[in-house]
Design a protein around this motif. Structure first.
Motif, PDB file in Angstrom:
ATOM      1  N   THR A 332       0.858  -1.198   0.000  1.00 24.55           N
ATOM      2  CA  THR A 332       0.000   0.000   0.000  1.00 24.55           C
ATOM      3  C   THR A 332       0.892   1.246   0.000  1.00 24.55           C
ATOM      4  OG1 THR A 332      -0.070  -0.187   2.414  1.00 24.55           O
ATOM      5  CG2 THR A 332      -1.975  -1.054   1.202  1.00 24.55           C
ATOM      6  N   PRO A 333       1.340   1.674  -1.174  1.00 29.23           N
ATOM      7  CA  PRO A 333       2.357   2.748  -1.235  1.00 29.23           C
ATOM      8  C   PRO A 333       1.896   4.091  -0.647  1.00 29.23           C
ATOM      9  CG  PRO A 333       1.556   2.138  -3.434  1.00 29.23           C
ATOM     10  CD  PRO A 333       1.022   1.124  -2.502  1.00 29.23           C
ATOM     11  N   THR A 334       0.596   4.407  -0.796  1.00 29.40           N
ATOM     12  CA  THR A 334       0.121   5.689  -0.251  1.00 29.40           C
ATOM     13  C   THR A 334       0.189   5.668   1.272  1.00 29.40           C
ATOM     14  OG1 THR A 334      -1.363   5.904  -2.132  1.00 29.40           O
ATOM     15  CG2 THR A 334      -1.808   7.329  -0.254  1.00 29.40           C
ATOM     16  N   LEU A 335      -0.315   4.575   1.851  1.00 27.44           N
ATOM     17  CA  LEU A 335      -0.284   4.442   3.313  1.00 27.44           C
ATOM     18  C   LEU A 335       1.164   4.383   3.807  1.00 27.44           C
ATOM     19  CD1 LEU A 335      -2.261   4.199   5.659  1.00 27.44           C
ATOM     20  CD2 LEU A 335      -2.156   1.714   5.422  1.00 27.44           C
ATOM     21  N   GLN A 336       2.022   3.721   3.029  1.00 26.26           N
ATOM     22  CA  GLN A 336       3.434   3.632   3.402  1.00 26.26           C
ATOM     23  C   GLN A 336       4.072   5.023   3.452  1.00 26.26           C
ATOM     24  OE1 GLN A 336       6.316   2.194   0.493  1.00 26.26           O
ATOM     25  NE2 GLN A 336       7.081   0.742   2.024  1.00 26.26           N
ATOM     26  N   LEU A 338       2.475   7.830   3.894  1.00 25.57           N
ATOM     27  CA  LEU A 338       1.877   8.552   5.029  1.00 25.57           C
ATOM     28  C   LEU A 338       2.571   8.177   6.342  1.00 25.57           C
ATOM     29  CD1 LEU A 338      -0.327  10.165   6.550  1.00 25.57           C
ATOM     30  CD2 LEU A 338      -1.813   8.195   6.336  1.00 25.57           C
ATOM     31  N   ILE A 339       2.768   6.870   6.547  1.00 22.87           N
ATOM     32  CA  ILE A 339       3.370   6.410   7.810  1.00 22.87           C
ATOM     33  C   ILE A 339       4.830   6.853   7.901  1.00 22.87           C
ATOM     34  CG2 ILE A 339       3.993   4.357   9.191  1.00 22.87           C
ATOM     35  CD1 ILE A 339       0.972   4.754   9.088  1.00 22.87           C
ATOM     36  N   PHE A 525       2.495  16.019  15.159  1.00 20.23           N
ATOM     37  CA  PHE A 525       2.019  14.744  14.624  1.00 20.23           C
ATOM     38  C   PHE A 525       0.857  14.996  13.648  1.00 20.23           C
ATOM     39  CE2 PHE A 525      -1.068  11.244  15.096  1.00 20.23           C
ATOM     40  CZ  PHE A 525      -0.294  10.189  14.645  1.00 20.23           C
ATOM     41  N   ALA A 526      -0.111  15.788  14.102  1.00 26.59           N
ATOM     42  CA  ALA A 526      -1.284  16.053  13.264  1.00 26.59           C
ATOM     43  C   ALA A 526      -0.927  16.908  12.049  1.00 26.59           C
ATOM     44  CB  ALA A 526      -2.359  16.741  14.102  1.00 26.59           C
ATOM     45  N   ILE A 529       0.838  15.041   9.232  1.00 32.58           N
ATOM     46  CA  ILE A 529      -0.069  14.247   8.402  1.00 32.58           C
ATOM     47  C   ILE A 529      -0.799  15.153   7.401  1.00 32.58           C
ATOM     48  CG2 ILE A 529      -2.200  12.861   8.483  1.00 32.58           C
ATOM     49  CD1 ILE A 529      -1.089  11.737  11.167  1.00 32.58           C
ATOM     50  N   LEU A 530      -1.247  16.318   7.876  1.00 32.68           N
ATOM     51  CA  LEU A 530      -1.947  17.243   6.971  1.00 32.68           C
ATOM     52  C   LEU A 530      -1.020  17.753   5.869  1.00 32.68           C
ATOM     53  CD1 LEU A 530      -4.234  19.480   9.217  1.00 32.68           C
ATOM     54  CD2 LEU A 530      -4.829  17.478   7.878  1.00 32.68           C
ATOM     55  N   TRP A 532       1.641  16.327   4.767  1.00 34.08           N
ATOM     56  CA  TRP A 532       1.898  15.198   3.849  1.00 34.08           C
ATOM     57  C   TRP A 532       0.754  15.092   2.835  1.00 34.08           C
ATOM     58  CZ3 TRP A 532      -1.321  11.094   3.042  1.00 34.08           C
ATOM     59  CH2 TRP A 532      -0.839  10.091   2.167  1.00 34.08           C
ATOM     60  N   ALA A 533      -0.493  15.146   3.327  1.00 33.55           N
ATOM     61  CA  ALA A 533      -1.653  15.002   2.436  1.00 33.55           C
ATOM     62  C   ALA A 533      -1.696  16.132   1.402  1.00 33.55           C
ATOM     63  CB  ALA A 533      -2.944  15.002   3.264  1.00 33.55           C
ATOM     64  N   PHE A 537      -1.284  14.943  -2.577  1.00 35.32           N
ATOM     65  CA  PHE A 537      -2.440  15.027  -3.471  1.00 35.32           C
ATOM     66  C   PHE A 537      -2.515  16.397  -4.136  1.00 35.32           C
ATOM     67  CE2 PHE A 537      -3.656  11.954  -0.135  1.00 35.32           C
ATOM     68  CZ  PHE A 537      -3.827  10.833  -0.921  1.00 35.32           C
TER      69      PHE A 537
ATOM     70  N   MET B   1      -4.462   3.004  -5.691  1.00 34.51           N
ATOM     71  CA  MET B   1      -4.875   2.982  -4.277  1.00 34.51           C
ATOM     72  C   MET B   1      -6.216   2.242  -4.168  1.00 34.51           C
ATOM     73  SD  MET B   1      -4.901   6.107  -1.552  1.00 34.51           S
ATOM     74  CE  MET B   1      -5.703   7.270  -2.629  1.00 34.51           C
ATOM     75  N   GLU B   5      -7.393   1.090   1.402  1.00 32.11           N
ATOM     76  CA  GLU B   5      -6.242   1.962   1.668  1.00 32.11           C
ATOM     77  C   GLU B   5      -6.685   3.433   1.675  1.00 32.11           C
ATOM     78  OE1 GLU B   5      -3.171   1.761  -1.259  1.00 32.11           O
ATOM     79  OE2 GLU B   5      -1.754   2.894  -0.043  1.00 32.11           O
ATOM     80  N   VAL B   9      -6.430   6.046   4.806  1.00 32.70           N
ATOM     81  CA  VAL B   9      -5.699   7.316   4.661  1.00 32.70           C
ATOM     82  C   VAL B   9      -6.638   8.496   4.945  1.00 32.70           C
ATOM     83  CG1 VAL B   9      -4.536   8.833   2.997  1.00 32.70           C
ATOM     84  CG2 VAL B   9      -3.953   6.415   3.081  1.00 32.70           C
ATOM     85  N   VAL B  13      -6.189  11.280   7.924  1.00 36.71           N
ATOM     86  CA  VAL B  13      -6.057  12.713   7.595  1.00 36.71           C
ATOM     87  C   VAL B  13      -7.178  13.517   8.281  1.00 36.71           C
ATOM     88  CG1 VAL B  13      -6.117  14.409   5.715  1.00 36.71           C
ATOM     89  CG2 VAL B  13      -4.813  12.296   5.447  1.00 36.71           C
ATOM     90  N   ALA B  16      -6.372  13.878  11.894  1.00 35.64           N
ATOM     91  CA  ALA B  16      -5.301  14.881  12.059  1.00 35.64           C
ATOM     92  C   ALA B  16      -5.871  16.291  11.958  1.00 35.64           C
ATOM     93  CB  ALA B  16      -4.222  14.662  10.995  1.00 35.64           C
ATOM     94  N   ILE B  19      -7.670  17.171  15.127  1.00 32.43           N
ATOM     95  CA  ILE B  19      -6.720  17.479  16.221  1.00 32.43           C
ATOM     96  C   ILE B  19      -6.174  18.896  16.070  1.00 32.43           C
ATOM     97  CG2 ILE B  19      -4.455  16.884  17.200  1.00 32.43           C
ATOM     98  CD1 ILE B  19      -5.090  13.930  16.549  1.00 32.43           C
ATOM     99  N   VAL B  20      -5.795  19.244  14.835  1.00 37.29           N
ATOM    100  CA  VAL B  20      -5.228  20.586  14.599  1.00 37.29           C
ATOM    101  C   VAL B  20      -6.257  21.659  14.945  1.00 37.29           C
ATOM    102  CG1 VAL B  20      -4.375  22.172  12.822  1.00 37.29           C
ATOM    103  CG2 VAL B  20      -3.527  19.839  12.911  1.00 37.29           C
TER     104      VAL B  20
END
Lengths: 710, 49
Positions: A332-336, A338-339, A525-526, A529-530, A532-533, A537, B1, B5, B9, B13, B16, B19-20
Motif C-alpha cells: 500500500t504505497p500511499t499508506l506507506q 503517510l506512515i 504529529f497532526a 499528516i496534513l 503530507w496530504a 495530493f 490505491m 487503503e 488514509v 487525515v 489529524a 486534532i489541529v
C-alpha cells in the motif's frame, strides 16, 4: 477514602501563605507530592495552585498562592494571594492558613504574619531556612516564639522531607480545634484612645475592625453612620495627611522587632556570609555584566556541543524504525508514504531536538536553583529601566526563553498595569525553546561547516539575544509612547546563593521535556499528516504521464542534470495543493530570500513554530533537489536551488530565516494567553501584526545586505 | 490505491485535521477560575462580574 467535612460540608482547605521565596512551593510539593515549579528567586508562583494530601483517612485540599510582603497587594500576582486570605466566610475561603516564615529573615516575615493573624482564620506557623539561620551563627527560642505568635510552630526542610509529617499533624489539629492567634501589637496611645472612643459610641465593633478602618481606611462591613464617625475620628487624629498606613506599619515592625530580639539569639559572630562575598563580584557593575555574558555564552555553547552525539543516536533510531516499518506497508504505497514521511518522519524530526531542550532547561534550572537569576535581574534593571521597565521584568522575560506562555503569565509580578502590558507585549520576542530546533538546523547546515563548532555555538548564543535586542526599542516605544505613565519603583529581594537541589533540577528537566513532547508532539504529529496530504495530493496516472512526456522533450544537457524520477517527483510536488498555494504566495516572501518551499514551511508553522522542521522535512524529502538516499534535512537544504540554478540557501539566507523565526509570532498558544491576560483582542492582534511585520522586514533587510556583500 | 487503503488514509487525515482544529481553538477557551475582568486566576471574578 474518607473526607473530613467542615461546617460547609466540603473538603477542608489549607492555604500556604508567606513572603516571596520563603519556600511555600517546596512545602506544597512535599505535602501534596506535586511537581510545581520551584526557583530560588521571588515571583516563581504567580497563580493559585491546588493539590490534596492525606492525614490519616482524611483528605485536605492545599492551596499554594504567590508570595506577599504585605496584605496591601500591588501587583496582579499579589492580588491573587491577598484575595485568597480575604475571602473569609465564602465557600472557597481557607479553613487554616499555613504561614511559611523564613527563619533567617524573621522580622520582615513577622510583619506579614501580624497582618494575617488578624484574619480570624486559624494559623499554623512553619519555619523554613532554619539551617541558614544556624550557619549565620544564630538560634531560635521556639517556646518564646510560639508564645509571642499565639500559635504552635513547626520546622520543615522540604527537600529532605524533614518535619512534613509533624506539619500534617499540626494542620489536622488546627482544623479540629480552630484556634485563631491573638497578637499584642503596641499602637500609639492616641490611636488606642481614638479606638476606645469609637467603641463607646459603637460597642459592637471590635477594636481590630475600628483600627483597620481608622488607620487603613477599610470600610468593610461598616454602616454609613459608623463610617462617618470613624472618618471624623481619623481627621481629628491624622488631619488631612494619609499617615495611617505608616503608623500601622511602624507598630507592626516594632512588634516584629521585639519578637526577634526576644527569640533570635546570636551564638557566634559571622563576619561576612558567602552570599555577601559572591555578590561583590556577581552584582559588580563591570565584573557582574562580564560574568553574565560569560555564563550565558557557556550555556549556549554547551547546548550546541553536548547535544550533537545524542542527536546522532536519535536520528539513527528513527532511520532504523523506518527500515522496520516500511516493508510492512509495501503493498500500500500511499499508506506507506503517510506512515514513513508523515508520521514517523514528523515525530522523529521533533524528537531529535529533545536533547537541546533538556540541556537548556537543565542549565536554566541550575541557574535558578543557585539564586543567580535574581542577580541577573538586578543587572538587567539598568538596561530595562532605560526602556521604561525595571529589573522585575527580567523574570517574565527570562521565563519566556523557555516558553512565552508562562512568561506572559509571570508578567503579573509587574507592579503596575502599564508595565505589565509592556512586558506581555515583548515577552514573545524572547527566544523560546521552540525556536531552538530551527537555529540548530540552520546553524548546523550553514554556519558550522564553514566556520567550525565554536562559531556555531557563538551563533546560537547570539540568536538567543536577537529578540532581547529588538525588545529594547519596542519597550522604549511602548513605555515612552503608547503606554506612557507613572511607574512604580523596582524592589527585588536577592535570594541567598545555594547549591541547586538536584531533585528539583531533575523534575524541571523532566517536566519541560515531557511538556515539549506532549504539547508540541501532538500538533506536530497532526500537522505532519496534513502537510503530507497536501503535498501528496492531487496525483493521477495522467499527470505522471504528462510529466514523463515533458521530461522526454528536455534537451540531453537538461536530462543530464536530473533523473526522470526526480523530475517527476519535483513536478508532482509543485502541482500539489500545498505546492500551488506556496507558489501563489511566493512573490511576497522572495524579498526575504524564501522560495515557495521555505514559504510553505513558514506558513505551516504559524500555529506552532516547531512544526516547521517536520514541514520542511516532508517538503524537501519529496523534492527532486534532494540527493537520492539522503534523508538528512541539512543536506537537502544545502543542495536546494532556485529555478535558475542559484543555491537557495546561503549563510545570509540562513541568518535571514533564523531572524524571521526569532521575531515572528508563530504561536497560537501565546496569542491565546495574551488574549486571556489582557482580556482583549486588541493586544494579541497588535502583537501578531508588529512581530510578523518586524520579522519580515528584518529578514528582507538581511537578504538585501547579504546580496550586496556576497 | 484500493478502497480500503483510501479509506484508512482519509480517516487518518480527517483525524489529524480534527486534532489541529481543536488544538488551535482550545487555548482561546475560557480557563477555569480565570477572571474575565483582570485576567488573573483569583476570586475577584465575582467582584468584576
Amino acid at each position: 477514602m474518607l473526607t473530613v467535612p467542615d461546617a460547609r460540608n466540603r473538603t477542608p482547605i489549607v492555604a500556604l501563605v508567606g513572603n516571596p521565596n520563603s519556600g511555600k512551593t517546596s512545602i506544597f510539593n512535599a505535602l501534596t507530592g506535586a511537581r510545581q515549579k520551584i526557583g530560588n528567586y521571588p515571583g516563581v508562583t504567580v497563580e493559585k495552585v491546588s493539590g490534596t494530601f492525606q492525614v490519616g483517612d482524611s483528605t485536605i485540599e492545599c492551596v499554594d498562592v504567590p508570595g506577599l510582603y504585605s496584605m496591601t497587594a500591588v501587583s496582579a500576582d499579589e492580588a491573587v494571594a491577598a484575595a485568597v486570605i480575604e475571602t473569609i466566610g465564602q465557600e472557597t475561603s481557607p479553613d487554616v492558613l499555613v504561614a511559611v516564615l523564613d527563619a533567617s529573615n524573621l522580622e520582615r516575615n513577622l510583619f506579614f504574619y501580624s497582618q494575617i493573624a488578624e484574619s480570624g482564620i486559624p494559623i499554623v506557623v512553619v519555619l523554613t531556612m532554619t539551617d541558614v539561620l544556624e550557619k549565620e551563627g544564630k538560634t531560635l527560642d521556639l517556646s518564646a516564639l510560639e508564645k509571642r505568635l499565639g500559635t504552635g510552630t513547626t520546622s520543615v526542610v522540604a527537600h529532605k522531607n524533614s518535619g512534613v509529617a509533624e506539619l500534617k499533624e499540626a494542620i489536622d489539629l488546627a482544623l479540629k480545634e480552630r484556634p485563631a492567634p491573638e497578637l499584642e501589637i503596641g499602637y500609639p496611645e492616641i490611636v488606642t484612645r481614638a479606638v476606645n472612643e469609637i467603641q463607646i459610641e459603637f460597642p459592637h465593633l471590635s477594636d481590630k475592625s475600628v483600627r483597620r478602618a481608622l488607620l487603613l481606611d477599610s470600610q468593610d462591613g461598616l454602616t454609613a453612620e459608623e463610617s462617618a464617625a470613624i472618618d471624623r475620628a481619623r481627621k481629628a487624629l491624622l488631619g488631612e495627611s494619609a499617615q495611617g498606613k505608616t503608623i500601622d506599619a511602624q507598630a507592626r515592625y516594632a512588634w516584629a522587632g521585639s519578637v526577634c530580639r526576644e527569640t533570635v539569639k546570636t551564638v557566634r559572630q559571622v563576619t561576612k556570609t558567602a552570599t555577601e562575598r559572591l555578590d561583590w563580584f556577581f552584582t559588580h557593575r563591570f565584573f557582574g555584566l562580564l560574568a553574565f555574558i560569560v555564563v550565558m555564552y557557556l550555556v549556549f555553547q554547551s547546548i550546541y556541543t553536548l547535544a550533537e552525539p545524542l542527536m546522532g543516536w536519535i536520528e539513527s533510531g528513527i532511520e532504523w524504525t523506518k527500515g522496520i516499518v516500511g516493508p510492512i506497508f509495501d503493498s500500500t504505497p500511499t499508506l506507506q508514504s503517510l506512515i514513513l514521511d508523515g508520521v514517523i518522519g514528523g515525530i522523529g524530526a521533533v524528537l531529535v531536538f529533545l536533547p537541546q531542550i533538556c540541556i537548556l532547561f537543565f542549565f536554566i534550572a541550575v541557574l535558578e536553583g543557585t539564586g543567580y537569576l535574581g542577580r541577573a535581574a538586578f543587572l538587567m534593571d539598568r538596561l530595562l529601566g532605560w526602556c521604561g521597565l525595571n529589573g522585575r521584568a527580567f523574570i517574565p522575560l527570562l521565563s519566556s526563553f523557555a516558553c512565552a506562555v508562562p512568561g506572559i503569565m509571570a508578567a503579573r509580578v509587574m507592579p503596575d498595569a502599564k508595565s505589565r502590558l509592556a512586558t506581555i507585549m515583548v515577552a514573545p520576542l524572547m527566544s523560546c525553546s521552540a525556536r531552538l530546533p530551527v537555529y540548530v538546523l540552520l546553524i548546523g547546515a550553514f554556519i558550522e561547516p564553514k566556520y567550525g563548532a565554536t562559531w556555531a555555538g557563538f551563533a546560537l548564543f547570539l540568536m538567543h539575544f536577537v529578540g532581547l535586542f529588538v525588545a529594547i526599542p519596542v519597550m522604549l516605544i511602548l513605555n515612552k509612547g503608547i503606554l506612557k505613565g507613572k511607574r512604580l519603583p523596582f524592589t527585588l529581594e536577592l535570594p541567598r546563593y545555594q547549591s541547586p537541589r538536584w531533585k528539583d533540577v531533575g523534575i524541571s528537566v523532566y517536566t519541560r521535556g515531557r511538556m515539549f513532547l506532549q504539547t508540541a508532539g501532538t500538533i506536530i504529529f497532526a500537522m505532519s499528516i496534513l502537510i503530507w496530504a497536501l503535498l501528496y495530493f492531487p496525483r493521477s496516472d495522467a499527470a505522471f504521464d504528462s510529466y514523463r512526456a515533458d521530461y522526454s522533450r528536455l534537451s540531453v544537457v537538461q536530462q543530464g542534470q536530473f533523473s526522470e524520477e526526480n523530475y517527476v517527483a519535483q513536478r508532482q510536488l509543485r502541482d500539489s495543493y500545498l505546492g500551488k498555494f506556496g507558489r501563489a504566495i511566493e512573490p511576497v516572501f522572495v524579498p526575504a530570500g524564501f522560495d515557495w518551499r521555505l514559504t510553505t514551511g513558514i506558513l505551516a508553522a504559524f500555529p506552532a513554530r516547531e512544526v516547521v522542521i517536520p514541514a520542511l522535512g516532508i517538503i524537501f524529502s519529496l523534492g527532486g533537489d534532494v540527493d537520492e538516499g539522503s534523508s538528512d534535512l541539512r543536506k537537502a537544504l544545502e543542495g536546494a536551488k532556485w529555478p535558475d540554478g542559484r543555491p537557495l540557501m546561503t549563510p545570509w539566507n540562513a541568518v535571514s530565516m533564523m531572524v524571521f523565526f526569532a521575531l515572528c509570532c508563530q504561536c497560537m498558544a501565546t496569542l491565546a494567553t495574551i488574549r486571556r491576560e489582557t482580556n482583549s483582542w486588541k493586544w494579541p492582534t497588535a502583537a501578531f501584526v508588529y512581530m510578523t511585520a518586524l520579522a519580515y522586514l528584518a529578514a528582507a533587510l538581511i537578504t538585501w545586505v547579504g546580496g550586496l556583500l556576497s | 490505491m484500493t478502497i480500503v487503503e483510501g479509506t484508512i488514509v482519509a480517516l487518518i487525515v480527517a483525524l489529524a485535521l480534527a486534532i489541529v482544529v481543536i488544538k488551535m481553538v482550545k487555548p482561546f477557551g475560557k480557563a477555569k477560575g480565570t477572571c474575565r475582568a483582570c485576567g488573573t486566576t483569583c476570586s475577584c471574578e465575582k467582584a468584576h462580574k
